[in-house]
Design a protein around this motif. Structure first.
Motif, mmCIF file in Angstrom:
data_model
loop_
_atom_site.group_PDB
_atom_site.id
_atom_site.type_symbol
_atom_site.label_atom_id
_atom_site.label_comp_id
_atom_site.label_asym_id
_atom_site.label_seq_id
_atom_site.Cartn_x
_atom_site.Cartn_y
_atom_site.Cartn_z
ATOM 1 N N ASN A 158 4.566 -5.491 -37.940
ATOM 2 C CA ASN A 158 3.920 -5.953 -36.708
ATOM 3 C C ASN A 158 4.586 -7.207 -36.171
ATOM 4 O O ASN A 158 4.715 -7.368 -34.952
ATOM 5 C CB ASN A 158 2.424 -6.179 -36.947
ATOM 6 N N THR A 159 5.034 -8.094 -37.053
ATOM 7 C CA THR A 159 5.759 -9.287 -36.614
ATOM 8 C C THR A 159 7.052 -8.891 -35.916
ATOM 9 O O THR A 159 7.390 -9.427 -34.853
ATOM 10 C CB THR A 159 6.057 -10.211 -37.822
ATOM 11 N N GLU A 160 7.796 -7.950 -36.503
ATOM 12 C CA GLU A 160 9.040 -7.451 -35.891
ATOM 13 C C GLU A 160 8.757 -6.862 -34.505
ATOM 14 O O GLU A 160 9.485 -7.123 -33.549
ATOM 15 C CB GLU A 160 9.691 -6.377 -36.777
ATOM 16 N N ASN A 210 6.198 -7.467 -32.478
ATOM 17 C CA ASN A 210 5.808 -8.525 -31.536
ATOM 18 C C ASN A 210 7.003 -9.354 -31.103
ATOM 19 O O ASN A 210 7.114 -9.737 -29.935
ATOM 20 C CB ASN A 210 4.717 -9.406 -32.148
ATOM 21 N N GLN A 211 7.913 -9.642 -32.021
ATOM 22 C CA GLN A 211 9.111 -10.399 -31.667
ATOM 23 C C GLN A 211 9.990 -9.606 -30.703
ATOM 24 O O GLN A 211 10.523 -10.151 -29.744
ATOM 25 C CB GLN A 211 9.909 -10.763 -32.920
ATOM 26 N N ALA A 212 10.126 -8.306 -30.952
ATOM 27 C CA ALA A 212 10.936 -7.467 -30.069
ATOM 28 C C ALA A 212 10.317 -7.401 -28.675
ATOM 29 O O ALA A 212 11.023 -7.468 -27.668
ATOM 30 C CB ALA A 212 11.077 -6.068 -30.659
ATOM 31 N N ARG A 213 9.002 -7.279 -28.620
ATOM 32 C CA ARG A 213 8.326 -7.214 -27.325
ATOM 33 C C ARG A 213 8.442 -8.494 -26.540
ATOM 34 O O ARG A 213 8.520 -8.481 -25.322
ATOM 35 C CB ARG A 213 6.851 -6.856 -27.532
ATOM 36 N N SER A 214 8.453 -9.620 -27.231
ATOM 37 C CA SER A 214 8.531 -10.904 -26.541
ATOM 38 C C SER A 214 9.962 -11.351 -26.291
ATOM 39 O O SER A 214 10.205 -12.361 -25.632
ATOM 40 C CB SER A 214 7.796 -11.982 -27.334
ATOM 41 N N GLY A 215 10.930 -10.598 -26.849
ATOM 42 C CA GLY A 215 12.332 -10.922 -26.641
ATOM 43 C C GLY A 215 12.825 -12.024 -27.542
ATOM 44 O O GLY A 215 13.903 -12.558 -27.320
ATOM 45 N N GLU A 216 12.058 -12.364 -28.576
ATOM 46 C CA GLU A 216 12.472 -13.409 -29.507
ATOM 47 C C GLU A 216 13.597 -12.917 -30.394
ATOM 48 O O GLU A 216 13.679 -11.749 -30.745
ATOM 49 C CB GLU A 216 11.300 -13.816 -30.413
ATOM 50 N N ASP A 217 14.485 -13.839 -30.762
ATOM 51 C CA ASP A 217 15.544 -13.544 -31.724
ATOM 52 C C ASP A 217 14.927 -13.692 -33.105
ATOM 53 O O ASP A 217 14.472 -14.774 -33.467
ATOM 54 C CB ASP A 217 16.724 -14.501 -31.541
ATOM 55 N N HIS A 218 14.893 -12.619 -33.876
ATOM 56 C CA HIS A 218 14.206 -12.653 -35.160
ATOM 57 C C HIS A 218 15.160 -12.681 -36.353
ATOM 58 O O HIS A 218 14.765 -12.408 -37.459
ATOM 59 C CB HIS A 218 13.219 -11.489 -35.269
ATOM 60 N N GLU A 219 16.394 -13.017 -36.144
ATOM 61 C CA GLU A 219 17.327 -13.055 -37.271
ATOM 62 C C GLU A 219 17.542 -14.442 -37.756
ATOM 63 O O GLU A 219 17.451 -15.417 -37.170
ATOM 64 C CB GLU A 219 18.647 -12.411 -36.864
#
Length: 100
Positions: free
Chosen positions: A87-89, A91-100
């Motif tokens: 779910n965190t992944e 939400n990050q993808a939906r908000s356009g956040e860089d999650h790496e």
């Protein structure tokens, strides 16, 4: 073999680009259309995929996509994410956040 004339209407810019590309291939538009027509007759199908921009997703299509994603996760070593991590992944993808 007797010759026949085939007339095609298209956008002027598309024709210019097509003529230029055909010249790069060492042929003219007539030769290119003949190559296309021969491929259609030989293969008894359009020699490339034609796809509608609107796609009706079926349950089977969804399952295939899901299984492909599972396999990709397995290959990349991330198949054991918890539901919270997933779910965190998302939400990050939906908000356009860089999650790496």
């Amino acid at each position: 073999m007797a010759q026949a004339t085939f007339s095609v209407r298209m956008d002027e810019e598309l024709k210019r680009q097509f003529d230029s590309l055909c010249a790069d291939f060492g042929m003219n538009a007539t030769t290119a259309f003949n190559v296309f027509a021969r491929a259609v007759v030989r293969e008894r199908k359009i020699p490339f995929e034609i796809v509608s921009p609107k796609q009706d997703i079926t349950r089977n299509d969804g399952m295939k996509a899901f299984m492909a994603l599972r396999e990709e996760a397995k290959v990349n070593g991330i198949q054991d994410l918890s539901l919270e991590e997933i779910n965190t992944e998302i939400n990050q993808a939906r908000s356009g956040e860089d999650h790496e």
